[in-house]
Design a protein around this motif. Sequence first.
Motif, PDB file in Angstrom:
ATOM      1  N   LEU A   1      28.387  19.497  41.827  1.00 54.86           N
ATOM      2  CA  LEU A   1      29.651  20.076  42.301  1.00 54.86           C
ATOM      3  C   LEU A   1      30.546  20.449  41.125  1.00 54.86           C
ATOM      4  O   LEU A   1      31.122  21.548  41.090  1.00 54.86           O
ATOM      5  CB  LEU A   1      30.358  19.050  43.198  1.00 54.86           C
TER       6      LEU A   1
ATOM      7  N   PHE B   1      29.213  23.434  39.421  1.00 59.66           N
ATOM      8  CA  PHE B   1      29.432  24.610  40.252  1.00 59.66           C
ATOM      9  C   PHE B   1      30.866  25.122  40.111  1.00 59.66           C
ATOM     10  O   PHE B   1      31.122  26.312  39.892  1.00 59.66           O
ATOM     11  CB  PHE B   1      29.109  24.256  41.710  1.00 59.66           C
ATOM     12  N   LEU B   2      31.788  24.190  40.206  1.00 59.90           N
ATOM     13  CA  LEU B   2      33.203  24.547  40.068  1.00 59.90           C
ATOM     14  C   LEU B   2      33.479  25.115  38.680  1.00 59.90           C
ATOM     15  O   LEU B   2      34.256  26.045  38.517  1.00 59.90           O
ATOM     16  CB  LEU B   2      34.090  23.317  40.303  1.00 59.90           C
TER      17      LEU B   2
ATOM     18  N   ILE C   1      32.443  28.705  38.541  1.00 59.15           N
ATOM     19  CA  ILE C   1      33.416  29.552  39.228  1.00 59.15           C
ATOM     20  C   ILE C   1      34.640  29.751  38.337  1.00 59.15           C
ATOM     21  O   ILE C   1      35.177  30.847  38.210  1.00 59.15           O
ATOM     22  CB  ILE C   1      33.832  28.929  40.576  1.00 59.15           C
TER      23      ILE C   1
ATOM     24  N   ASN D   1      34.014  32.186  35.671  1.00 59.10           N
ATOM     25  CA  ASN D   1      34.072  33.535  36.219  1.00 59.10           C
ATOM     26  C   ASN D   1      35.504  34.000  36.378  1.00 59.10           C
ATOM     27  O   ASN D   1      35.824  35.149  36.124  1.00 59.10           O
ATOM     28  CB  ASN D   1      33.385  33.566  37.583  1.00 59.10           C
ATOM     29  N   ALA D   2      36.328  33.085  36.845  1.00 57.32           N
ATOM     30  CA  ALA D   2      37.712  33.442  37.124  1.00 57.32           C
ATOM     31  C   ALA D   2      38.441  33.831  35.849  1.00 57.32           C
ATOM     32  O   ALA D   2      39.362  34.630  35.879  1.00 57.32           O
ATOM     33  CB  ALA D   2      38.426  32.270  37.780  1.00 57.32           C
TER      34      ALA D   2
ATOM     35  N   LEU E   1      39.704  40.864  35.099  1.00 60.87           N
ATOM     36  CA  LEU E   1      39.754  41.335  36.475  1.00 60.87           C
ATOM     37  C   LEU E   1      38.948  42.635  36.640  1.00 60.87           C
ATOM     38  O   LEU E   1      38.297  42.869  37.639  1.00 60.87           O
ATOM     39  CB  LEU E   1      41.221  41.581  36.847  1.00 60.87           C
ATOM     40  N   LEU E   2      38.985  43.456  35.601  1.00 56.46           N
ATOM     41  CA  LEU E   2      38.275  44.731  35.633  1.00 56.46           C
ATOM     42  C   LEU E   2      36.756  44.523  35.671  1.00 56.46           C
ATOM     43  O   LEU E   2      36.041  45.216  36.390  1.00 56.46           O
ATOM     44  CB  LEU E   2      38.666  45.561  34.411  1.00 56.46           C
TER      45      LEU E   2
ATOM     46  N   GLU F   1      35.302  42.104  37.010  1.00 51.25           N
ATOM     47  CA  GLU F   1      34.994  41.679  38.366  1.00 51.25           C
ATOM     48  C   GLU F   1      34.880  42.902  39.285  1.00 51.25           C
ATOM     49  O   GLU F   1      34.006  42.971  40.139  1.00 51.25           O
ATOM     50  CB  GLU F   1      36.105  40.752  38.852  1.00 51.25           C
ATOM     51  N   LEU F   2      35.767  43.854  39.047  1.00 50.56           N
ATOM     52  CA  LEU F   2      35.726  45.083  39.842  1.00 50.56           C
ATOM     53  C   LEU F   2      34.437  45.864  39.591  1.00 50.56           C
ATOM     54  O   LEU F   2      33.836  46.407  40.500  1.00 50.56           O
ATOM     55  CB  LEU F   2      36.908  45.983  39.480  1.00 50.56           C
ATOM     56  N   GLU F   3      34.037  45.884  38.338  1.00 56.00           N
ATOM     57  CA  GLU F   3      32.804  46.609  37.974  1.00 56.00           C
ATOM     58  C   GLU F   3      31.617  46.054  38.755  1.00 56.00           C
ATOM     59  O   GLU F   3      30.757  46.799  39.208  1.00 56.00           O
ATOM     60  CB  GLU F   3      32.534  46.497  36.470  1.00 56.00           C
TER      61      GLU F   3
ATOM     62  N   GLU G   1      31.762  44.742  41.615  1.00 55.81           N
ATOM     63  CA  GLU G   1      31.914  45.129  43.021  1.00 55.81           C
ATOM     64  C   GLU G   1      31.348  46.517  43.288  1.00 55.81           C
ATOM     65  O   GLU G   1      31.042  46.867  44.412  1.00 55.81           O
ATOM     66  CB  GLU G   1      33.400  45.144  43.421  1.00 55.81           C
TER      67      GLU G   1
ATOM     68  N   TYR H   1      41.405  28.856  46.258  1.00 57.05           N
ATOM     69  CA  TYR H   1      41.175  29.552  45.003  1.00 57.05           C
ATOM     70  C   TYR H   1      41.049  31.064  45.228  1.00 57.05           C
ATOM     71  O   TYR H   1      41.643  31.868  44.522  1.00 57.05           O
ATOM     72  CB  TYR H   1      39.899  29.001  44.363  1.00 57.05           C
TER      73      TYR H   1
ATOM     74  N   LYS I   1      43.462  36.417  45.723  1.00 54.23           N
ATOM     75  CA  LYS I   1      42.914  37.707  45.325  1.00 54.23           C
ATOM     76  C   LYS I   1      42.901  38.681  46.487  1.00 54.23           C
ATOM     77  O   LYS I   1      42.556  38.324  47.606  1.00 54.23           O
ATOM     78  CB  LYS I   1      41.493  37.535  44.798  1.00 54.23           C
TER      79      LYS I   1
ATOM     80  N   LYS J   1      38.307  48.641  48.887  1.00 50.28           N
ATOM     81  CA  LYS J   1      37.305  49.575  48.357  1.00 50.28           C
ATOM     82  C   LYS J   1      37.551  50.992  48.864  1.00 50.28           C
ATOM     83  O   LYS J   1      36.789  51.895  48.568  1.00 50.28           O
ATOM     84  CB  LYS J   1      35.897  49.121  48.758  1.00 50.28           C
TER      85      LYS J   1
ATOM     86  N   LEU K   1      41.714  45.601  42.756  1.00 50.09           N
ATOM     87  CA  LEU K   1      41.715  44.148  42.848  1.00 50.09           C
ATOM     88  C   LEU K   1      43.039  43.639  42.295  1.00 50.09           C
ATOM     89  O   LEU K   1      43.459  44.028  41.200  1.00 50.09           O
ATOM     90  CB  LEU K   1      40.530  43.595  42.044  1.00 50.09           C
TER      91      LEU K   1
ATOM     92  N   LYS L   1      45.532  40.113  41.777  1.00 50.43           N
ATOM     93  CA  LYS L   1      45.565  38.650  41.735  1.00 50.43           C
ATOM     94  C   LYS L   1      47.018  38.230  41.869  1.00 50.43           C
ATOM     95  O   LYS L   1      47.832  38.485  40.971  1.00 50.43           O
ATOM     96  CB  LYS L   1      45.001  38.194  40.382  1.00 50.43           C
TER      97      LYS L   1
ATOM     98  N   ALA M   1      43.662  45.501  38.751  1.00 56.22           N
ATOM     99  CA  ALA M   1      42.632  46.354  38.145  1.00 56.22           C
ATOM    100  C   ALA M   1      42.239  47.415  39.164  1.00 56.22           C
ATOM    101  O   ALA M   1      42.127  47.134  40.361  1.00 56.22           O
ATOM    102  CB  ALA M   1      41.422  45.530  37.748  1.00 56.22           C
TER     103      ALA M   1
ATOM    104  N   LEU N   1      39.589  50.854  39.806  1.00 56.11           N
ATOM    105  CA  LEU N   1      38.403  51.556  39.299  1.00 56.11           C
ATOM    106  C   LEU N   1      38.001  52.642  40.293  1.00 56.11           C
ATOM    107  O   LEU N   1      37.984  52.413  41.497  1.00 56.11           O
ATOM    108  CB  LEU N   1      37.275  50.534  39.128  1.00 56.11           C
TER     109      LEU N   1
ATOM    110  N   LYS O   1      33.380  56.809  35.286  1.00 56.55           N
ATOM    111  CA  LYS O   1      34.490  56.068  35.912  1.00 56.55           C
ATOM    112  C   LYS O   1      35.831  56.326  35.233  1.00 56.55           C
ATOM    113  O   LYS O   1      35.882  56.600  34.043  1.00 56.55           O
ATOM    114  CB  LYS O   1      34.227  54.557  35.813  1.00 56.55           C
TER     115      LYS O   1
END
Lengths: 285, 167
Positions: free
Chosen positions: A7, A10-11, A14, A17-18, A22-23, A25-27, A29, B11, B15, B19, B45, B47, B54, B56, B85
């Motif tokens: 656990l 795992f946390l 995460i 990642n956080a 932010l960009l 993360e968008l990429e 997506e 958490y 956010k 899209k 996105l 926060k 951000a 895109l 992009k």
Amino acid sequence: MKYRILLILFLYIIKLNAQSDLLDELESETLQEEKDKFYYPAFKAMKIGNLQSTKIASKRDFYLYVSHRFGSLEDGFETFFGFDNANTKIELVYGFLENFQIGISRESVRKTYAGSLKFRLLKQNEKFPFNIVYYSTININSELKKERYPLLDFKDRLSFANQILISNRLNNYISLELAPTIIRQNLVYEPFQKHDQFALGAGGRIRLSKRMSFNIDYVYNFSRHEKSIYKNPLTIGIDIETGGHIFQLLFTNAQSTNEPGFISNAEGNWEDGDIFFGFNIVRVF
Amino acid sequence: MSMFFLILKSYSQNKYLTKNGITEFKASVETFEPVEAVNNNTTVLFKSNTNEIAILLFLKSFHFEIALMEEHFNENYMDSDKFPKAKFSGKIINKKDKYFIKGNLNIKGISKEVITEIEFIKGNTIKIKGFFEVKPSDFNIKIPSIVRKKISEKIKINFNYELQSKT
């Protein structure tokens, strides 16, 4: 205990990642979208010079094509290098569906009315290297007079061309095309000439800049009779694109701009300097 | 274990994502044909705890009235094969009653700072709406002299995003 470690791990992942941008993360997506690239067409206009290209009017786009082929340069000042004997063609092209266009036209040579359709079978993409397009046209010779030819039927006025156009945009500079062609002329202008003719067209372009390219096309007619006075058409030109217009300036040995006309009956000859200056102006609405 | 999900939930709750954001640009000049396009697939996105944002979008997703214009936009102006992009990263700033967006806009690999006032409405969703202007020359987008009269010197970019809580 085992679970607790898992656990925490795992946390921690995460949390890592956080912390990333932010960009980024968008990429992640939008990875899926990135796969479908924008594929540029192999040619700017619907014709390379005389030969049809694989370009098709997009849905609801409306094009006006105005073509001139002047008389032979050989005539010199007599006709001001062919200025006095121009062939004019006006053609309207409409994108009926996404991959399907229709066209109607009239040209002065043999007072020809023509209808055409063109549709895309396959488009070049990452997995498949070719654009494949089918083109078909029917021409009506309205010059023949019933008074002179009493036995003339309407069907004698008709000629047809069917082509498979296969092109490849090799890179941003070079595009190439092959065009296997079948021509049918219900009336031939030389008695020994076959009505059904097989031909192979080839063409290409070299882009000189974003808006200019050097174009060349040639068609070899396998069924031409050895005694025929007509030659295989060779066309050399440049494209100049200015947004809504494309200007195609060219030299060719065919005065007709229709496929049965220039593939079967090109009257000029490059070797003798019996060639024609011409241009196509393309306008989109 | 339920505790863990609770942590995960709280958490991710800060956010917000969309899209289907709408980004529009207008480079039209009066008396000439309109040069404008809409992109309905902008991803955004946000926060809420840090106010970071951000944005895109894919240039090929800008759609024009005339398909040929779209082709020229991608091939001649934006080089979409090399630079697919356009990106923005920055922050939303709250001063008294007013909201601003400030950050770097990246087009064709060139970054430029942008700041503009926005409408910012936070409820179940977050709505962000506004506009700003850019010059093509700022991003090395060359306009040939022959069409210069038909493309305005400043290009107006409108945006309208509605972000959902990301779960």
